[in-house]
Design an enzyme around this catalytic site. Structure first.
Site: not given
Length: 460
Positions: A197-198, A215, A249
């Site tokens: 998605i980043g 992040e 994460c």
């Protein structure tokens, strides 16, 4: 989940941009009031926050406090106490060729910041970036994750009660709303979430040349050497791996333990998991949604390692048992991507050299952890591996220290925040050189005769 309309998104962003243009957010006292508002929100509405996290993620009150409330309050309080010092001009020396003159850097807000929050820590990972944004004097639009709907709705209701409602807005919706927001053009976009998605966030931001802080995540390794305190290492790894059902994460994604210590470490790990789960009435841990449950169940089903603890699933409750898998093959599904769940592979290695080579052969992780009493081993891991951050003899604690930058490297992210690092990340560092009108030597002006050039070459 309500989906905001495109016209609503445009109107909201335009209104916030007008608010920033009024220059109100540049005022130091305004910034401090917003930080105080975040602290009060967390103090006064902790019970509601815990209830939302229970609904979305099955989290306990203790985990709600530890995972979302306490670290966010710490960030806000730290920024409030240090902000007057952070905003001061920073004088810098000037070179001989610039004298007489003075140089300094002064901080100014970027403008309107978009904060795209994740579902796993929906309050901490939405409000902590907001601390950095308002400390730097920015307006902000928060887009919470639609996968934590109770938390998203609560943020939308509480934020305008505690912060300037014209300068900080919450927009609920799905991925389409995120794309619509990015299309408006922000002065900075801050995203916390997965690597895939980043990439999409960065691609969408690039069309408007919006700078980004990403992040992300990755497979954060743990190295346990023969010089480690095995009992402590097992407890600390188990503790963080069980937090939020492993949906963290920076949770340990796999453990590399020297072969001679493997069995004792695994035994200690099994005991620690059992002890930490002793008060639970069901053996499984809640996963956020069906898609994530199915993904983890498929990974677990395809593992070729020795399952020494756990292994069970409950599709009806979206539950997965904390599972320890010993020596899966490096190319098995559990080693293919970030786990983001309560599954923990433990791989034996022959030496620290082998562990370092294993990590270096894979994408750079968000965090790396070493358990060892040896300073030499610590220095080797620091020098020979690359990761967003490193913790020695503990796990994930660097995220809670506002004096340290937190961020990734490579596929685990770009940019860092927390404390002053967040203030600087969301500020423009304006370079200023101030010179007097006199002296004004003719040497600097054309025509450039051979003599002038000869003299100028002495200075440059």
């Amino acid at each position: 989940m309500k989906v905001a309309q495109t016209a609503d998104v445009e109107t909201i962003v335009a209104a916030v941009q007008i608010r920033f243009a009024s220059r109100r957010t540049r005022d130091l006292e305004w910034r401090i009031r917003q930080l105080e508002g975040i602290e009060r929100l967390l103090d006064e509405r902790e019970a509601e926050i815990a209830a939302a996290l229970k609904s979305d993620l099955g989290r306990s009150e203790a985990e709600a406090w530890f995972g979302d409330v306490a670290p966010t309050k710490t960030e806000a309080a730290f920024a409030r106490k240090n902000l007057r010092r952070w905003v001061r001009r920073r004088r810098t020396p000037v070179s001989l060729t610039m004298r007489p003159g003075r140089g300094w850097v002064q901080y100014e807000p970027l403008g309107v910041v978009l904060i795209i929050g994740p579902w796993n820590f929906p309050f901490y990972l939405s409000l902590s970036p907001l601390v950095s944004a308002v400390a730097a004097g920015n307006c902000a639009v928060i887009k919470p994750s639609e996968h934590a709907p109770a938390s998203s709705a609560l943020l939308a209701r509480l934020v305008p009660e505690y912060l300037d409602p014209e300068a900080v807005r919450v927009v609920e919706g799905d991925a389409e709303v995120t794309q619509e927001l990015l299309a408006q053009g922000f002065d900075h976009a801050f995203f916390t979430g997965g690597t895939e998605i980043g990439r999409k966030i960065m691609e969408a931001a690039a069309t408007r040349l919006t700078p980004v802080t990403l992040e992300l995540g990755g497979k954060s390794p743990v190295i346990v050497t023969r010089n480690a305190d095995i009992a402590v290492a097992a407890r600390r790894v188990a503790w963080i791996k069980l937090t939020n059902s492993g949906q963290v994460c920076i949770a340990p994604d796999y453990v590399l333990v020297e072969h001679a210590m493997r069995d004792s470490f695994v035994s200690a790990l099994v005991r620690a998991v059992a002890a930490f789960r002793a008060d639970q009435s069901v053996p499984t841990m809640r996963i956020v949604n069906r898609r994530q449950f199915d993904r983890l169940a498929t990974v677990l089903e395809g593992t070729d390692g020795d399952v020494v603890a756990g292994g069970g699933t409950d599709p009806d409750s979206l539950g997965i048992e904390p599972t320890i898998i010993v020596d899966p093959s490096p190319d098995s599904p559990v080693m293919a991507g970030e786990i983001f769940g309560p599954l923990l592979p433990v791989l034996s290695v022959g030496s620290l050299d082998e562990a370092i080579d294993f990590i270096k052969a894979r994408p750079k992780p968000l965090a790396a952890y070493l358990f060892s009493k040896s300073v030499e081993e610590r220095e080797r891991v620091l020098a020979e591996t690359s990761s967003g951050g490193v913790v020695v003899n503990h796990v994930a604690m660097h995220c809670l220290e506002p004096n340290l930058p937190f961020g990734g490297v490579g596929e685990s992210g770009m940019g860092a925040y927390h404390g002053r690092w967040g203030f600087e990340a969301l500020s423009h560092r304006k370079a200023v050189l101030a010179k007097p009108a006199r002296p004004d030597p003719s040497l600097a002006y054309p025509p450039y005769t051979p003599l002038k050039l000869k003299l100028m070459r002495r200075f440059f």
